[in-house]
Design a protein around this motif. Structure first.
Motif, PDB file in Angstrom:
ATOM      1  N   VAL A 116      50.815 -44.837  46.602  1.00 30.43           N
ATOM      2  CA  VAL A 116      49.710 -44.208  47.328  1.00 30.43           C
ATOM      3  C   VAL A 116      50.075 -42.752  47.597  1.00 30.43           C
ATOM      4  O   VAL A 116      51.138 -42.469  48.135  1.00 30.43           O
ATOM      5  N   PRO A 117      49.215 -41.810  47.219  1.00 24.85           N
ATOM      6  CA  PRO A 117      49.511 -40.388  47.412  1.00 24.85           C
ATOM      7  C   PRO A 117      49.598 -40.000  48.894  1.00 24.85           C
ATOM      8  O   PRO A 117      49.202 -40.772  49.774  1.00 24.85           O
ATOM      9  N   TRP A 128      37.955 -46.827  54.943  1.00 27.01           N
ATOM     10  CA  TRP A 128      38.204 -48.071  54.220  1.00 27.01           C
ATOM     11  C   TRP A 128      39.686 -48.405  54.314  1.00 27.01           C
ATOM     12  O   TRP A 128      40.527 -47.514  54.336  1.00 27.01           O
ATOM     13  N   ASN A 129      40.005 -49.687  54.319  1.00 30.42           N
ATOM     14  CA  ASN A 129      41.399 -50.109  54.403  1.00 30.42           C
ATOM     15  C   ASN A 129      42.110 -50.101  53.062  1.00 30.42           C
ATOM     16  O   ASN A 129      43.326 -50.002  53.015  1.00 30.42           O
ATOM     17  N   SER A 130      41.363 -50.224  51.954  1.00 30.67           N
ATOM     18  CA  SER A 130      42.028 -50.302  50.659  1.00 30.67           C
ATOM     19  C   SER A 130      41.216 -49.634  49.556  1.00 30.67           C
ATOM     20  O   SER A 130      39.985 -49.564  49.610  1.00 30.67           O
ATOM     21  N   LEU A 131      41.949 -49.184  48.544  1.00 35.08           N
ATOM     22  CA  LEU A 131      41.291 -48.625  47.363  1.00 35.08           C
ATOM     23  C   LEU A 131      40.582 -49.720  46.582  1.00 35.08           C
ATOM     24  O   LEU A 131      39.559 -49.476  45.952  1.00 35.08           O
ATOM     25  N   THR A 132      41.112 -50.922  46.635  1.00 36.62           N
ATOM     26  CA  THR A 132      40.491 -52.042  45.932  1.00 36.62           C
ATOM     27  C   THR A 132      39.078 -52.300  46.472  1.00 36.62           C
ATOM     28  O   THR A 132      38.141 -52.522  45.699  1.00 36.62           O
ATOM     29  N   ALA A 133      38.924 -52.242  47.789  1.00 36.21           N
ATOM     30  CA  ALA A 133      37.599 -52.455  48.386  1.00 36.21           C
ATOM     31  C   ALA A 133      36.627 -51.358  47.947  1.00 36.21           C
ATOM     32  O   ALA A 133      35.451 -51.626  47.671  1.00 36.21           O
ATOM     33  N   ILE A 134      37.116 -50.125  47.861  1.00 34.55           N
ATOM     34  CA  ILE A 134      36.259 -49.012  47.423  1.00 34.55           C
ATOM     35  C   ILE A 134      35.881 -49.198  45.965  1.00 34.55           C
ATOM     36  O   ILE A 134      34.709 -49.044  45.589  1.00 34.55           O
ATOM     37  N   ALA A 135      36.853 -49.540  45.121  1.00 41.89           N
ATOM     38  CA  ALA A 135      36.585 -49.752  43.693  1.00 41.89           C
ATOM     39  C   ALA A 135      35.572 -50.870  43.493  1.00 41.89           C
ATOM     40  O   ALA A 135      34.653 -50.756  42.673  1.00 41.89           O
ATOM     41  N   CYS A 190      32.227 -55.159  40.934  1.00 44.21           N
ATOM     42  CA  CYS A 190      33.095 -56.259  40.517  1.00 44.21           C
ATOM     43  C   CYS A 190      34.524 -55.954  40.958  1.00 44.21           C
ATOM     44  O   CYS A 190      34.817 -54.849  41.386  1.00 44.21           O
ATOM     45  N   HIS A 191      35.399 -56.960  40.853  1.00 40.54           N
ATOM     46  CA  HIS A 191      36.768 -56.789  41.343  1.00 40.54           C
ATOM     47  C   HIS A 191      37.570 -55.870  40.425  1.00 40.54           C
ATOM     48  O   HIS A 191      37.591 -56.057  39.223  1.00 40.54           O
ATOM     49  N   TRP A 192      38.173 -54.864  41.023  1.00 38.35           N
ATOM     50  CA  TRP A 192      39.085 -53.956  40.341  1.00 38.35           C
ATOM     51  C   TRP A 192      40.307 -53.777  41.225  1.00 38.35           C
ATOM     52  O   TRP A 192      40.190 -53.736  42.453  1.00 38.35           O
ATOM     53  N   ASN A 193      41.460 -53.598  40.635  1.00 40.20           N
ATOM     54  CA  ASN A 193      42.624 -53.163  41.387  1.00 40.20           C
ATOM     55  C   ASN A 193      42.384 -51.679  41.688  1.00 40.20           C
ATOM     56  O   ASN A 193      42.163 -50.881  40.776  1.00 40.20           O
ATOM     57  N   GLY A 194      42.421 -51.311  42.952  1.00 41.77           N
ATOM     58  CA  GLY A 194      42.111 -49.934  43.346  1.00 41.77           C
ATOM     59  C   GLY A 194      43.048 -48.906  42.756  1.00 41.77           C
ATOM     60  O   GLY A 194      42.628 -47.818  42.357  1.00 41.77           O
ATOM     61  N   PHE A 241      41.613 -45.932  40.198  1.00 49.18           N
ATOM     62  CA  PHE A 241      41.762 -44.500  40.472  1.00 49.18           C
ATOM     63  C   PHE A 241      42.906 -43.857  39.691  1.00 49.18           C
ATOM     64  O   PHE A 241      43.268 -42.709  39.939  1.00 49.18           O
ATOM     65  N   GLY A 242      43.473 -44.582  38.727  1.00 46.80           N
ATOM     66  CA  GLY A 242      44.465 -44.007  37.824  1.00 46.80           C
ATOM     67  C   GLY A 242      45.838 -43.800  38.433  1.00 46.80           C
ATOM     68  O   GLY A 242      46.629 -43.007  37.928  1.00 46.80           O
TER      69      GLY A 242
END
Length: 144
Positions: free
Chosen positions: A84-85, A116-123, A129-133, A137-138
């Protein structure tokens, strides 16, 4: 004059209610019950922090240690994922012709005017659909 310097200079002409509205935008939280001077200084710092990046993790740990020692407490240790940056980083992703921007916060992420608590929730919100956040985001390559 740079756009950042202009934004900071414009804070001087804002009244307290305008400053509190800006506080909600920049910090995604309710403003403290302080007068304009404090709000202006904190907002000026936040504008620069989001643009240029915040403190290094080492500097932040040192400050937390000093604060804890000053208060007679042991410093609280918190591990952050190395993928996480740093706080203030802007993650930009184009998806199906639209541009999405997320800001890394000390506690979570800012996207679409919400925290938001997670990048996964944003993605998942963006794609439906379900993505690993981290993958979306690369920040990490997709596992095979």
């Amino acid at each position: 004059m740079t756009p950042i310097a202009r934004q900071i200079r414009e804070l001087e002409s804002k009244n307290t209610s305008d400053l509190k509205r800006l506080w909600r935008d920049y910090f995604q939280s309710e403003p403290p019950p302080y007068r304009g001077g404090f709000l202006r200084r904190a907002l000026a710092y936040r504008i620069q922090e989001l643009t240029y990046g915040g403190l290094t993790p080492k500097a932040e740990r040192k400050l937390n240690t000093l604060i804890a020692e000053e208060n007679g407490k042991k410093p609280r240790r918190r591990k952050r994922s190395p993928t996480v940056p740093v706080v203030g980083t802007r993650l930009v992703r184009e998806w199906r012709g639209e541009r999405y921007e997320v800001v890394v916060l000390a506690e979570g992420f800012a996207y679409g005017g919400s925290r938001w608590n997670s990048l996964t929730a944003i993605a998942q919100h963006i794609t439906g659909c379900h993505w690993n956040g981290l993958v979306f985001f690369g920040l990490r390559k997709k596992e095979k």
